[in-house]
Design an enzyme around this catalytic site. Structure first.
Site, PDB file in Angstrom:
ATOM      1  N   SER A  67      40.791  30.693  63.065  1.00  0.00           N
ATOM      2  CA  SER A  67      40.124  31.592  63.871  1.00  0.00           C
ATOM      3  C   SER A  67      38.796  30.640  63.091  1.00  0.00           C
ATOM      4  O   SER A  67      38.483  30.031  62.824  1.00  0.00           O
ATOM      5  CB  SER A  67      40.624  32.341  63.661  1.00  0.00           C
ATOM      6  OG  SER A  67      40.028  32.596  62.033  1.00  0.00           O
ATOM      7  N   SER A  76      36.226  32.628  61.986  1.00  0.00           N
ATOM      8  CA  SER A  76      35.648  33.328  61.045  1.00  0.00           C
ATOM      9  C   SER A  76      34.729  33.085  59.631  1.00  0.00           C
ATOM     10  O   SER A  76      34.337  33.574  58.969  1.00  0.00           O
ATOM     11  CB  SER A  76      36.608  34.621  60.057  1.00  0.00           C
ATOM     12  OG  SER A  76      37.262  33.998  59.180  1.00  0.00           O
ATOM     13  N   LYS A  91      38.393  32.653  53.084  1.00  0.00           N
ATOM     14  CA  LYS A  91      37.073  33.336  53.244  1.00  0.00           C
ATOM     15  C   LYS A  91      36.207  32.604  52.244  1.00  0.00           C
ATOM     16  O   LYS A  91      36.472  31.907  51.007  1.00  0.00           O
ATOM     17  CB  LYS A  91      37.501  34.839  52.947  1.00  0.00           C
ATOM     18  CG  LYS A  91      38.192  35.544  54.407  1.00  0.00           C
ATOM     19  CD  LYS A  91      37.888  35.850  55.477  1.00  0.00           C
ATOM     20  CE  LYS A  91      38.956  36.141  56.578  1.00  0.00           C
ATOM     21  NZ  LYS A  91      38.849  35.899  57.713  1.00  0.00           N
TER      22      LYS A  91
END
Length: 284
Positions: free
Chosen positions: A89, A91, A146
Site C-alpha cells: 500500500s 501508506s 509504519k
C-alpha cells in the site's frame, strides 16, 4: 502485508525433512546395507543393477535429505537475521512505494523464537524515527509497516493543522514542494526530523481528520505512516477488544523487526511491469 503464516510453514517443512533424514539414518539406511550384504553373500558375482536398486533411497527420503540443508539455512536466516517483505500500500509514500521489496532486520530489537514470537535475548529497542514492521494489534496474522513516533511513556499530539508534537515539543518540518496524488489530490512534500532520522513525508493540502492526543503505555509504541493523510495507523485504530488506554498502540510482543533497505521494486500486476532496481538503497 501477507497474512500467510510462512514461519509456521517453514518450521513444518524443516521438521518433516529433518525427520525423513533421521529415519533414513537410523532405520532405512542400515536395512539397505543389510540387504546388500545378504545379496552379495548369496551370489558369486553381484550384478551392479541389483546393487544400485537395493541401495537406492526412497523418493521421499531423497527429496527430504536434499531440501533439508537449504530449508534449514532459509529458516535460520528468515527467523533470526533478515526477512523480506513487499510493500502492498501507499501508506509510507514517499519513503516506500507500492511494490517495493524490503529487507527487515529480525534481531535489531531482540532475538525472538519463530512462530510464537517470544523474545529470548534483548538486543536493542525501537527508536523514534525507525521504520518498523509489526503484527497489526487487531489481527496479528497481518503485518504492517509504519514509522515509530512514540516510545513508552511519550505523549503524542497531532493537531488539526497537521503538526506533530512529542512530549510537548513540536516536530519541525519544512515544506519542499507540492505534487499531485491520485487519492489525496494536491499534496505538500515536507522534510521532517524525528529523533535522529530526517525523512520525507506527504500531507494533503485539503483538510482531513481532526487531531488528538495519546499517551503511550509501557511496553507499547505509537506508529504513523509517512503518507500522513493516507495511512491506517495508531491515530485511527479502534478495537473494542483492546483496553481503552492501549487503543492504537503496538505491543512490544508484536514487533517483527526494523526495515533497513529496499532491494527491488516490482509493482503489481507483476506481469505488466519489469522489476526495477532504481530505488535500491537504505531506508531513512
Amino acid at each position: 502485508m501477507s497474512s500467510l503464516n510462512l514461519p509456521l510453514l517453514l518450521v513444518i517443512a524443516v521438521a518433516v525433512c529433518g525427520v525423513l533424514g533421521l529415519l533414513d539414518l537410523v532405520y532405512l539406511a542400515p536395512r539397505r546395507r543389510a540387504a546388500i550384504a545378504r545379496y552379495e553373500g548369496s551370489v558369486a558375482e553381484p550384478e551392479p543393477q541389483v546393487l544400485e536398486k537395493l541401495g537406492k533411497e526412497p523418493v521421499l527420503v531423497e527429496y527430504g535429505k536434499s531440501f533439508f540443508p537449504v530449508l534449514f539455512i532459509v529458516f535460520v536466516l528468515r527467523s533470526f537475521l533478515v526477512e523480506p517483505f513487499q510493500i502492498p500500500s501507499g501508506s509510507m509514500i514517499p519513503t516506500l512505494e507500492v511494490g517495493d521489496y524490503i529487507l527487515v532486520n529480525k534481531f535489531a530489537y531482540g532475538i525472538r523464537l519463530p512462530v510464537i514470537d517470544k523474545k529470548v535475548i534483548e538486543v536493542g529497542q525501537p527508536a523514534r524515527g525507525d521504520v518498523m514492521v509489526f503484527r497489526y494489534p487487531s489481527d496479528p496474522s497481518v503485518n504492517y509497516i509504519k514509522r515509530v513516533i512514540g516510545l513508552p511513556g511519550d505523549t503524542i499530539r497531532y493537531t488539526d493543522d497537521k503538526h506533530l508534537y512529542v512530549n510537548g515539543q513540536l516536530i519541525t518540518d519544512q515544506q519542499l514542494s507540492t505534487a499531485y496524488d491520485p487519492e489525496l489530490g494536491d499534496i505538500a512534500v515536507y522534510k521532517e526530523r524525528i529523533g535522529d532520522v530526517e525523512h520525507l513525508i506527504h500531507k494533503a493540502i485539503r483538510p482531513t481528520r481532526a487531531g488528538s492526543q495519546w499517551t503511550v503505555p509501557a511496553g507499547h509504541y505509537f506508529m504513523m505512516g509517512d503518507n500522513r493523510d493516507n495511512s491506517n495507523d495508531s491515530r485511527y485504530w479502534d478495537d473494542p477488544s483492546i483496553p481503552r488506554d492501549m487503543q492504537g498502540m503496538v505491543p512490544d510482543g508484536n514487533i517483527v523487526g526494523k526495515a533497513f533497505a529496499v532491494w527491488m521494486s516490482w509493482p503489481s500486476p507483476v506481469f505488466s511491469h519489469f522489476p526495477s532496481f532504481s530505488r535500491v538503497g537504505m531506508i531513512k
